[in-house]
Design an enzyme around this catalytic site. Structure first.
Site, PDB file in Angstrom:
ATOM      1  N   ASP A   1       0.613  -1.070   0.148  1.00 18.76           N
ATOM      2  CA  ASP A   1       0.200  -0.279  -0.117  1.00 18.76           C
ATOM      3  C   ASP A   1       0.983   1.169   0.348  1.00 18.76           C
ATOM      4  O   ASP A   1       1.920   1.463   0.690  1.00 18.76           O
ATOM      5  CB  ASP A   1      -0.350   0.324   1.020  1.00 18.76           C
ATOM      6  CG  ASP A   1      -1.844   1.404   0.881  1.00 18.76           C
ATOM      7  OD1 ASP A   1      -2.641   1.290  -0.069  1.00 18.76           O
ATOM      8  OD2 ASP A   1      -2.138   1.294   2.183  1.00 18.76           O
TER       9      ASP A   1
ATOM     10  N   GLU B   1       1.617   0.143  -4.459  1.00 17.60           N
ATOM     11  CA  GLU B   1       0.330   1.008  -4.933  1.00 17.60           C
ATOM     12  C   GLU B   1       1.336   2.934  -5.119  1.00 17.60           C
ATOM     13  O   GLU B   1       1.603   2.684  -4.591  1.00 17.60           O
ATOM     14  CB  GLU B   1      -0.714   0.714  -4.198  1.00 17.60           C
ATOM     15  CG  GLU B   1      -1.800   1.909  -4.324  1.00 17.60           C
ATOM     16  CD  GLU B   1      -2.447   2.047  -3.238  1.00 17.60           C
ATOM     17  OE1 GLU B   1      -3.526   2.589  -3.291  1.00 17.60           O
ATOM     18  OE2 GLU B   1      -1.918   2.556  -1.979  1.00 17.60           O
TER      19      GLU B   1
ATOM     20  N   ASP C   1     -10.797   1.543  -4.071  1.00 17.24           N
ATOM     21  CA  ASP C   1     -10.444   2.894  -3.761  1.00 17.24           C
ATOM     22  C   ASP C   1     -11.265   3.573  -4.916  1.00 17.24           C
ATOM     23  O   ASP C   1     -11.120   5.223  -4.818  1.00 17.24           O
ATOM     24  CB  ASP C   1      -9.331   3.337  -4.009  1.00 17.24           C
ATOM     25  CG  ASP C   1      -8.076   3.230  -2.639  1.00 17.24           C
ATOM     26  OD1 ASP C   1      -8.971   3.400  -1.125  1.00 17.24           O
ATOM     27  OD2 ASP C   1      -7.281   2.044  -2.319  1.00 17.24           O
TER      28      ASP C   1
END
Length: 497
Positions: free
Chosen positions: A218, A247, A314
């Site tokens: 992340d 990410e 997201d």
């Protein structure tokens, strides 16, 4: 770069089709209802708001709504995923945490009891591996929950643990993007790096030892390139086949050019370009250039190991963003044929809708009467086409659309081996694309017929290294040679007397 030089790791990674699951919203194991599952002791904690499977996700508080999804529920649905054609599963965080999204861990070394604990993870790993499928877990190395024992000890005055975080002179802690409930770890502290990835008992290495296959990390921009490089070196020594993906919501070329870090990235670059083109915000010149920029900036290996995403937990869902089934199907053609690993967000294949978070995290629909069967058949067909042609998995890409008039993305995928090639044409123009295209590919010799695997466009025939395209307005085509022409060796060795 010649595709033949690709290593086995890159080929294997690029051959995957990954399915993303938000565990709390996918399925409940054992056939339990939401009411029965949410009655279990794991949910008897302050702040939990229990919801029925069909209730809206737009009720407050967003992070504390629970529907009861778990790891056994995912294991129960693996036949569904196998039938779709996916080869790997990516789960958003599963570690113990107070929220439904679990990006605020209180213990990196335990699986949340809401999801079934470590025993359920073991059952899921075994079930996936029995089907030849892989498992990618989500790691948040930048921050933890403000209820994490490390942070509680730091606040209580533990001098060692206080250096695991950053406090100002007023005693206020540094937190992720001003979310006070998520204090950031001090990643410059060697002890923090030891427990996260450097030591054999660290978070990253511990779960690889337990049987997971890959990690997705992340907020890569918050950990930085040197951190990723050191982690990749440490992990690679013990787990050389483990994939590490970061990410980054942007253009990731600098990460690949630095070398030695993540194998791939979440390819938001493709997502931004694809959705902008379908919305008419950019033209075909920019769309074709975006593919070329990705190839040149990421390198072939980096691009092939990155995930081609159209939506996620997201972002708004695909069908909601593009506004029509036709554009959604076009986006899916691009996702499945451009270089990179297709990442299918759960429910995308049945046309689930949803706006921005938390609306994009609706519970999965398991009543087939609610499915868009046309969409599901389309996704299944595209996956089958991709998995049958090595060029669409790990082939080189040659961008050709900027040589043509109109509003089309055109590119050739090829491995350099006879029979391993595909010409992809995505015509977003209002008129049919009828034009001669020179094809710089020596294995499709004069007279070879090319057939559209999607059945949208008429058969083509190679004529002196060119084809006469005829693709209907708003349609896509995936041209491939077929037997007996597919594996014809253009340069045949002569028999010596």
């Amino acid at each position: 770069m010649k595709t033949a030089a690709l290593d086995a790791f890159t080929r294997k990674t690029a051959s995957q089709v990954v399915y993303q699951i938000f565990p709390e919203r996918f399925a409940i194991g054992g056939g339990l209802s939401s009411e029965a599952k949410l009655a279990q002791p794991a949910y008897d904690i302050p702040g939990v708001h229990k919801r029925g499977w069909d209730e809206s996700t737009l009720q407050q508080p967003w992070g504390n709504q629970f529907y009861g999804g778990d790891l056994d529920g995912i294991a129960d649905k693996l036949d569904y995923l196998s039938d779709l054609g996916v080869t790997g599963v990516y789960l958003t965080p599963v570690f113990s945490a107070p929220s439904n999204h679990k990006y605020d861990a209180t213990d990196f070394f335990s699986i949340d009891p809401m999801f079934g604990g470590e025993a359920a993870l073991k059952r899921l790993i075994d079930a996936l591996h029995a089907r030849g499928m892989s498992l990618t877990l989500d790691a948040v190395l930048n921050h933890v929950s403000d209820q994490h024992p490390w942070f509680l000890a730091a606040k209580a005055g533990d001098s060692d643990k206080r250096d695991w975080f950053t406090f100002n002179e007023q005693g206020e802690h540094q937190c992720w993007q001003d979310y006070g409930l998520m204090p950031e770890l001090n990643l410059s502290n060697p002890a923090v790096r030891d427990v996260l990835y450097r030591q054999p008992h660290s978070l990253v290495q511990h779960w690889l030892e337990k049987g997971i296959d890959n990690w997705r990390f992340d907020v890569a921009q918050d950990v930085g390139i040197p951190f990723a490089q050191e982690m990749a070196e440490c992990v690679g020594q013990r787990f050389p086949t483990a994939g590490l993906l970061g990410e980054l919501n942007g253009y990731s070329a600098s990460w690949f050019q630095a070398g030695g870090g993540f194998h791939g990235m979440m390819n938001y670059w493709y997502r931004t370009a694809t959705l902008a083109w379908l919305a008419g915000e950019i033209d075909a010149v920019q769309m074709n250039a975006a593919v070329r920029d990705a190839r040149e900036g990421y390198g072939l290996k980096g691009l092939l190991c990155s995930w081609n995403m159209l939506s996620s937990h997201d972002t708004p869902r695909l069908i909601t963003t593009v506004g029509s089934e036709e554009k959604a199907r076009t986006a899916l053609v691009m996702q499945m044929t451009l270089p990179g690993v297709p990442l299918v967000y759960y429910g995308e294949e049945i046309g689930m809708e949803g706006g921005a978070d938390p609306d994009c995290r609706r519970p999965m629909r398991w009543n087939e009467a609610e499915w868009n069967q046309t969409q599901r058949a389309w996704v299944k067909q595209l996956i089958a086409i991709r998995q049958a042609n090595p060029a669409l998995q790990y082939g080189e890409v040659t961008v050709l659309g900027d040589r043509l008039p109109g509003n089309a993305l055109v590119f050739l995928r090829h491995t350099g081996q006879p029979g391993e090639a595909a010409l992809v044409v995505v015509n977003q123009g209002e008129q049919p694309l009828r034009a001669k295209l020179l094809l710089p590919f020596s294995h499709w010799y004069d007279g070879v017929p090319l057939r559209d695997a999607l059945g949208n466009a008429p058969e083509l025939r190679m004529q002196a290294a060119s084809v006469q395209l005829d693709v209907p307005a708003g349609a896509s085509a995936i041209y491939q040679a077929y037997e007996p022409y597919q594996h014809y060796l253009f340069f045949k060795p002569r028999n010596r007397v």
